[in-house]
Design a protein around this motif. Structure first.
Motif, mmCIF file in Angstrom:
data_model
loop_
_atom_site.group_PDB
_atom_site.id
_atom_site.type_symbol
_atom_site.label_atom_id
_atom_site.label_comp_id
_atom_site.label_asym_id
_atom_site.label_seq_id
_atom_site.Cartn_x
_atom_site.Cartn_y
_atom_site.Cartn_z
ATOM 1 N N GLY B 373 18.098 51.513 14.947
ATOM 2 C CA GLY B 373 19.311 50.875 15.456
ATOM 3 C C GLY B 373 19.103 50.076 16.725
ATOM 4 O O GLY B 373 19.927 50.100 17.631
ATOM 5 N N PHE B 374 17.979 49.396 16.846
ATOM 6 C CA PHE B 374 17.773 48.560 18.037
ATOM 7 C C PHE B 374 17.357 47.164 17.601
ATOM 8 O O PHE B 374 16.769 46.982 16.532
ATOM 9 N N PRO B 375 17.678 46.189 18.414
ATOM 10 C CA PRO B 375 17.337 44.811 18.045
ATOM 11 C C PRO B 375 15.881 44.476 18.375
ATOM 12 O O PRO B 375 15.301 45.055 19.288
ATOM 13 N N VAL B 376 15.286 43.564 17.608
ATOM 14 C CA VAL B 376 13.980 42.994 17.948
ATOM 15 C C VAL B 376 14.241 41.575 18.424
ATOM 16 O O VAL B 376 14.780 40.754 17.692
ATOM 17 N N LEU B 377 13.936 41.318 19.675
ATOM 18 C CA LEU B 377 14.190 40.012 20.265
ATOM 19 C C LEU B 377 12.886 39.243 20.353
ATOM 20 O O LEU B 377 11.917 39.726 20.938
ATOM 21 N N HIS B 378 12.858 38.071 19.762
ATOM 22 C CA HIS B 378 11.663 37.229 19.865
ATOM 23 C C HIS B 378 11.747 36.418 21.137
ATOM 24 O O HIS B 378 12.649 35.626 21.310
ATOM 25 N N GLY B 379 10.823 36.630 22.030
ATOM 26 C CA GLY B 379 10.868 35.919 23.309
ATOM 27 C C GLY B 379 10.114 36.709 24.346
ATOM 28 O O GLY B 379 9.188 37.449 24.035
ATOM 29 N N SER B 380 10.568 36.565 25.584
ATOM 30 C CA SER B 380 9.879 37.299 26.634
ATOM 31 C C SER B 380 10.865 37.710 27.713
ATOM 32 O O SER B 380 11.949 37.143 27.838
ATOM 33 N N VAL B 381 10.440 38.708 28.474
ATOM 34 C CA VAL B 381 11.278 39.197 29.574
ATOM 35 C C VAL B 381 11.190 38.190 30.704
ATOM 36 O O VAL B 381 10.099 37.880 31.183
ATOM 37 N N SER B 382 12.300 37.651 31.140
ATOM 38 C CA SER B 382 12.248 36.678 32.230
ATOM 39 C C SER B 382 12.453 37.340 33.580
ATOM 40 O O SER B 382 11.923 36.882 34.575
ATOM 41 N N SER B 383 13.199 38.436 33.633
ATOM 42 C CA SER B 383 13.288 39.177 34.890
ATOM 43 C C SER B 383 13.886 40.546 34.646
ATOM 44 O O SER B 383 14.525 40.787 33.614
ATOM 45 N N VAL B 384 13.619 41.409 35.608
ATOM 46 C CA VAL B 384 14.176 42.754 35.539
ATOM 47 C C VAL B 384 15.099 42.930 36.723
ATOM 48 O O VAL B 384 14.744 42.601 37.860
ATOM 49 N N ASP B 385 16.271 43.447 36.481
ATOM 50 C CA ASP B 385 17.244 43.710 37.539
ATOM 51 C C ASP B 385 17.225 45.213 37.789
ATOM 52 O O ASP B 385 17.395 46.008 36.866
ATOM 53 N N GLY B 386 17.014 45.567 39.008
ATOM 54 C CA GLY B 386 16.970 46.984 39.333
ATOM 55 C C GLY B 386 16.562 47.134 40.784
ATOM 56 O O GLY B 386 16.586 46.182 41.556
ATOM 57 N N ALA B 505 7.017 32.487 33.583
ATOM 58 C CA ALA B 505 7.422 31.799 34.808
ATOM 59 C C ALA B 505 8.883 32.091 35.114
ATOM 60 O O ALA B 505 9.703 32.240 34.203
ATOM 61 N N GLY B 506 9.201 32.188 36.369
ATOM 62 C CA GLY B 506 10.586 32.445 36.758
ATOM 63 C C GLY B 506 10.716 32.390 38.260
ATOM 64 O O GLY B 506 9.729 32.238 38.982
ATOM 65 N N LYS B 507 11.973 32.507 38.729
ATOM 66 C CA LYS B 507 12.235 32.420 40.163
ATOM 67 C C LYS B 507 12.284 33.846 40.712
ATOM 68 O O LYS B 507 13.100 34.648 40.301
ATOM 69 N N GLY B 508 11.381 34.150 41.641
ATOM 70 C CA GLY B 508 11.312 35.495 42.189
ATOM 71 C C GLY B 508 9.894 36.009 42.123
ATOM 72 O O GLY B 508 9.009 35.340 41.586
ATOM 73 N N LYS B 509 9.735 37.185 42.682
ATOM 74 C CA LYS B 509 8.371 37.696 42.789
ATOM 75 C C LYS B 509 7.912 38.331 41.481
ATOM 76 O O LYS B 509 8.561 39.235 40.953
ATOM 77 N N ALA B 510 6.774 37.833 41.009
ATOM 78 C CA ALA B 510 6.163 38.365 39.787
ATOM 79 C C ALA B 510 4.768 38.836 40.182
ATOM 80 O O ALA B 510 3.948 38.031 40.606
ATOM 81 N N PHE B 511 4.531 40.135 40.060
ATOM 82 C CA PHE B 511 3.301 40.685 40.638
ATOM 83 C C PHE B 511 2.141 40.708 39.657
ATOM 84 O O PHE B 511 2.282 41.087 38.495
ATOM 85 N N VAL B 512 0.983 40.283 40.194
ATOM 86 C CA VAL B 512 -0.263 40.359 39.437
ATOM 87 C C VAL B 512 -1.006 41.613 39.891
ATOM 88 O O VAL B 512 -1.309 42.491 39.111
ATOM 89 N N ASP B 513 -1.283 41.674 41.208
ATOM 90 C CA ASP B 513 -1.962 42.822 41.778
ATOM 91 C C ASP B 513 -0.916 43.645 42.518
ATOM 92 O O ASP B 513 -0.473 43.280 43.597
ATOM 93 N N TYR B 514 -0.510 44.758 41.913
ATOM 94 C CA TYR B 514 0.548 45.579 42.499
ATOM 95 C C TYR B 514 0.090 46.195 43.812
ATOM 96 O O TYR B 514 0.844 46.284 44.767
ATOM 97 N N GLN B 515 -1.154 46.624 43.846
ATOM 98 C CA GLN B 515 -1.565 47.387 45.023
ATOM 99 C C GLN B 515 -1.703 46.501 46.248
ATOM 100 O O GLN B 515 -1.437 46.934 47.358
#
Lengths: 91, 993
Positions: B373-386, B505-515
């Protein structure tokens, strides 16, 4: 790194002391200052096969002539260095 | 009081529910189970926020379930055992564990320094280089301390480590790194063939991904196959399984470094046990089955707590029965990510949606989605809100441009898998790119090593087993083991289809090296500023330079750089891989070599007797030597030393000089050999005589000095300085073996065989008479100055007696076999009591040698020639010897060289200090007029003033000249007179008497 001492067998690096290039031969007693200068100071900076002196101080106290590749660290031969630096080969 | 483990499944997992454990995180008490890591226990308790990031102080959660973890670093334990930057994902839970989050103040939830995020636009790559350039002196005083407070990782304990560490060697035919399916299959094949096998596994449980992913092997569930296989391996006597042991480095000649965390899973090591053990394993073959590391996808907000690697998400659910999210979404670009959905569904968790970046999803997964019972979305995550409480909403850009939003409390991410290419690349190997898995795989390996399974890019279970088994069998065969390996374990390969996706790609911080808080825009900035080479990229942005060495970040960073430069990823290349694979404590490298066992300690033969006398000992190389023997009522060392010197000069004293190097030289060519290694001649030394000798290096500089005695026609006995004892032996062996093989001579080090004492003072003969057999003639005629011969002692012991003097007094040195050394000291005291015999230490020895102008270590400084030391006249011109030609070089015979000269203060009451520079009188001190320095000083009880030796330009021509001593270190300036270095008995009458 491990060296196969011809007298003691394969041993670990810590038993050995490095001296340097085994190519130069000590000049004769009457040699000029330039010749001796070359013997004391001039060394090739080899990228590849080289021969060098190692002392098995933690084992049989033999001086060894080790053929080693400076790029791969591979050791292709180890032999006693007897007479290796003498102007006349050992009898 | 413990909280409820709100996020623990009621059944399943490899935890022991009958063994609950209490632990504390940031002062709050929680509970978990035996078999948990700190990370899994925190997840089971619903803790999402575990740390603050390095630079921006962003809230961070747990990203992985292994040693690649960049985020969840904690300070583990307290007090002296506090260890910063410990990965919660590998720290085993134990009763009473205490952990604290790092890099936050005053608390993890309310961190003042998170204002750094507001300044984020200026904290870009190269920020420190650009901002704090000026003024230079502000750097140490202001910038660096401030930055260190704001940025950083945990705090070191700040006190000595109370635990012990060990170092050990192991040898085997086949070393296997990793106990996943490939490693176990390799061990089975090698072990069955009869090879000596060592299997290292960094986890505390064996099985690798089998523990999380399960599967079917040889028709059995993976867990059952695992039990059966481990039982078979454990029954093999030559197979050694080492859990909690990480292979961290590869060295020449098949030597490997491994760190075994022997007792890290306990609050403290049991008594007399070590905490960790550093292994050096010598293996003729090595099978690397180190697996692969799942890689993140870079998108805005990808560091929000609750965003986790898909494989880690299912590890927590399947292995630890802990639920990082109750309603999770999956963002994947490959088939493997879907396994997390399967695991979550079978654990009864909800799936909010699957965001799949690939154009197609398999029919099986489509039906899974409709069933779940869940959707499959074709695409990508552009941002996470939290935020610090975790993921709330996920924004999705759908293929075709539309947008969607998913509500979820967790996001599993899979960007594909990177084989762990560290071990295979540590000899400067560069991995090669494989397009079908979009990852680097080993391109060859150091000699004797082979990578198998996922570490070699073969991700399927069937391939891992087959590869591992074949490699284990081949390694056993190569090392001469021909037993029957039997059949390889069999399993099916899972599907693996991947569409590369590195960065959304998006507006905001997208981390490559977390540490290290390196973002995608930092990499783009580095490129714009010209740092395109991967080595420059790494150093400019610090990508991959944190304690995790970029295990989750490096390839993504390269991919982003490749994209902005328009090159392919293999064209962009990788940086050089260097050990260690995981951080290794310095304590483990040191092992037991710390404190009093930092190095070996050598005791002189009379040590225990000297200790009874209350001697003060000084470290001289490895030796402990008696420095002086204080007596009751003496107020300081100077008073004791002065008494000892006066006692020798006025009566008799003795000193243990066994630390000198001693070498027996035997053979018909012994004399000829010594002629070639000393500057003076020994072949003409009479039997029964001793002579001082000086050795040069081949470059003409003085190497060592000592006395050599001729005990027989073909037997010399030479002594070296204490410091050079081993080196001179090595040097002489070089001369004998390599340079002069035609000489018939043998060398034997006898330093430890003889106890040697100097007995000095006008009453020396009176004392020796009591020790030496009365038949021995010790008169001046019978045993003249520089005599040397074997004598018999009272009681029959044979000794060697040398009439040599360092003190300038009538003196002998006596050698007895080392086992009689202590008895000799006691007998000298006993026999000498009526004479007032006085033991003296190295200080008095030094005072008397300065009074006599004898050179020692400070003058044998590695810069002086024989002539500098006043010994040019003993250099033979009639023979060749080591250093002869080079000693004649222009600069070494220049008339203005600094030579040994005596120094005394003009103001007799003044104390001299060694190290003071000599400047011509009346001149301002500076480098242009620095004419030398004071090398040795002492208070001379004989002259009742301080005296010294120095190396001074043209010193011997300037006797009587008043010069200036300038000591900027101690802020002293005073006048001194240059004088004859022999302050005492200059004609030597006393030592000959």
């Amino acid at each position: 790194m491990r060296i196969v001492c011809p007298f003691c067998g394969e041993r670990e690096l810590g038993e050995f002391t490095y001296l340097g290039d085994a190519k130069p031969v000590r000049p004769a007693a009457g040699a000029s200052e330039d010749e001796v200068f070359d013997y004391v100071y001039l060394r090739d900076n080899v990228a590849g096969e080289t021969s060098e002196y190692w002392y098995h101080g933690g084992g049989c106290r033999s001086w060894l002539k080790v053929a080693r590749n400076t790029l791969t660290h591979e050791i292709s031969s180890v032999e006693p260095a007897a007479g290796a630096g003498a102007r006349q080969p050992a009898k | 009081m413990t909280s409820s483990q709100s996020h623990r499944l009621t059944s399943g997992g490899l935890i022991d529910r009958s063994a609950p454990l209490n632990f504390r995180f940031d002062g709050k008490t929680f509970s978990g189970f035996q078999g948990d890591t700190l990370a899994s226990a925190l997840i089971a308790n619903g803790v999402k926020l575990v740390g603050r990031s390095f630079k921006y102080h962003r809230p961070r959660g747990i990203l992985t379930a292994g040693s690649e973890e960049p985020n969840a670093l904690v300070e583990l334990r307290t007090g002296a055992r506090r260890e910063p930057n410990t990965k919660a994902t590998t720290a085993e839970l134990y009763e009473g564990l205490e952990a604290t989050s790092q890099n936050r103040w005053p608390s993890l939830r309310h961190d003042v320094m998170s204002v750094n995020q507001l300044f984020a636009p200026i904290f870009v790559a190269g920020f420190y280089y650009k901002t704090f350039m000026w003024p230079a002196k502000f750097w140490e005083a202001i910038y660096e301390p401030a930055i260190r407070r704001a940025a950083g990782l945990g705090r070191a304990a700040g006190v000595a480590d109370p635990d012990h560490y060990d170092k050990a060697w192991a040898h085997c035919d086949v070393l296997i790194a990793g106990s996943g399916p490939a490693g176990l299959a390799a061990a089975l094949a090698a072990g069955r063939s009869g090879a000596r096998v060592i299997l290292c596994e960094e986890d505390f449980s064996l099985g690798g991904r089998l523990l999380s992913d399960g599967g079917t092997i040889d028709g059995l569930p993976a867990a059952e196959w695992l039990l059966r296989t481990l039982a078979e391996l454990e029954a093999m006597p030559d197979v050694r399984i080492m859990a909690r042991t990480t292979l961290f480095g590869v060295y020449d000649g098949g030597t490997y470094g491994a760190i075994e965390r022997v007792n890290d899973h306990l609050p403290s090591p049991p008594e007399h046990q070590v905490r960790q053990r550093l292994w050096r394993i010598v293996a003729r073959r090595c099978v690397v089955a180190a697996g692969a590391i799942e890689r993140p996808i870079v998108f805005v907000g990808n560091d929000t707590p609750g965003v986790m690697m898909a494989s880690a998400m299912r590890t927590y659910v399947a292995r630890y029965a802990a639920t990082p999210a109750k309603r999770m979404a999956l963002f994947t670009n490959n088939e493997d990510g879907w396994r997390t959905v399967e695991t979550a569904l079978s654990a009864g968790l909800q799936i909010a949606a699957v965001i799949d970046a690939r154009p197609d999803v398999s029919p099986a997964h489509r039906s899974l989605a409709s069933k779940g019972g869940f959707p499959v979305l074709h695409g990508s995550v552009s941002s996470v809100d939290g935020g610090k409480d975790g993921v709330r909403k996920i924004a999705v850009s759908l293929t075709g441009g539309a947008r969607a939003e998913v509500e979820a409390d967790g996001l599993a991410v899979s960007g594909g898998w990177n084989p762990a290419v560290g071990l295979t690349s540590y000899h400067r190997g560069r991995p090669k790119w494989l397009d079908n898995i979009a990852a680097f795989v080993p391109d060859g390996a150091p000699p004797g090593m082979v990578a198998v399974g996922a570490a070699n890019g073969a991700f399927g279970l069937g391939a891992c087993l087959a590869d591992g088994f074949a490699a284990g069998g081949a390694a056993a065969h190569d090392t001469g083991n021909s037993g029957k390996a039997g059949a390889a374990p069999v399993a099916e390969d899972e599907a693996f289809s991947l569409t590369p996706l590195w960065h959304v790609a998006g507006k905001g911080k997208a981390f490559v090296d977390y540490q290290h808080d390196v973002t995608a825009s930092d990499i783009e900035l580095a490129q714009r500023e010209g740092f395109e080479s991967v080595e420059h990229l790494k150093r400019y942005t610090t990508l991959g330079m944190a304690t995790d060495q970029g295990k989750t970040s490096n390839v993504a960073g390269l991919a982003i750089m490749a994209a902005v430069t328009g090159r392919s990823i293999p064209e962009t290349g990788t940086t050089i891989y260097r050990p260690p694979y995981v951080p290794v404590a310095i304590g483990a490298f040191a092992g037991h070599h710390r404190d009093e066992t930092f190095h070996a300690t050598r005791l002189t033969p009379s040590h225990h007797w000297a200790a009874e006398q209350g001697a003060v000992f000084v470290d001289t190389g490895l030796w402990k030597r008696a420095q002086w023997y204080p007596r009751a009522g003496e107020k300081d060392w100077l008073e004791s030393v002065t008494r000892e010197v006066k006692a020798v000069r006025g009566g008799v004293g003795f000193c243990d000089v066994s630390t000198l190097g001693k070498i027996d030289v035997h053979g018909p060519d012994a004399g000829a050999f010594l002629d070639r290694v000393y500057i003076n001649t020994f072949s003409n030394l009479a039997v029964g005589k001793a002579r001082y000798g000086l050795m040069l290096r081949e470059d003409g500089i003085v190497y060592d000095d000592g006395t050599t005695s001729r005990l027989a026609e073909d037997h010399y006995f030479l002594t070296t300085t204490t410091a050079k004892a081993g080196l001179v032996m090595q040097h002489l062996e070089f001369c004998r073996q390599v340079l002069f093989p035609e000489l018939d001579v043998q060398l034997t080090s006898v330093s430890d065989q003889w106890a040697q004492f100097s007995i000095a003072g006008p009453k020396t003969r009176d004392l020796l008479k009591e020790i030496v057999d009365p038949a021995e003639d010790l008169s001046n005629d019978g045993f003249p100055f520089m005599g040397a011969r074997e004598v018999r002692l009272r009681g029959g012991i044979k000794a060697r007696l040398f009439r040599i003097s360092f003190s300038g007094e009538m003196a002998f040195e006596i050698s007895v076999p080392a086992r009689f050394g202590e008895a000799m000291a006691r007998n000298l005291m006993l026999a000498g009591a009526p004479l007032g015999v006085t033991p003296y230490g190295t200080e008095a020895l030094g005072v008397m040698r300065v009074e006599k102008g004898h050179i020692a270590g400070p003058e044998l400084s590695g810069t002086t020639t024989a002539a500098d030391l006043g010994l040019g006249k003993i250099m033979s011109t009639k023979k060749d010897f080591i250093g002869r030609v080079m000693a004649g070089r222009e600069a070494l015979v220049a008339p203005n060289r600094q030579v040994v000269v005596g120094i005394k203060p003009v103001d007799k009451a003044r104390r001299l200090r060694s190290g003071a520079h000599i400047i011509p009188k009346g001149q301002t001190p500076g480098p242009g007029n620095d004419q030398g320095y004071v090398t040795s000083v002492c208070f001379s009880p004989t002259l009742s003033q301080w005296i010294g030796l120095g190396l001074v330009e043209r010193g011997r021509e300037r006797i009587g000249e008043i010069v200036h001593a300038h000591d900027p270190l101690r802020g002293e300036d005073y006048d001194v007179e240059l004088c004859n270095p022999v302050f005492y008995d200059p004609d030597g009458g006393r030592q000959r008497g």
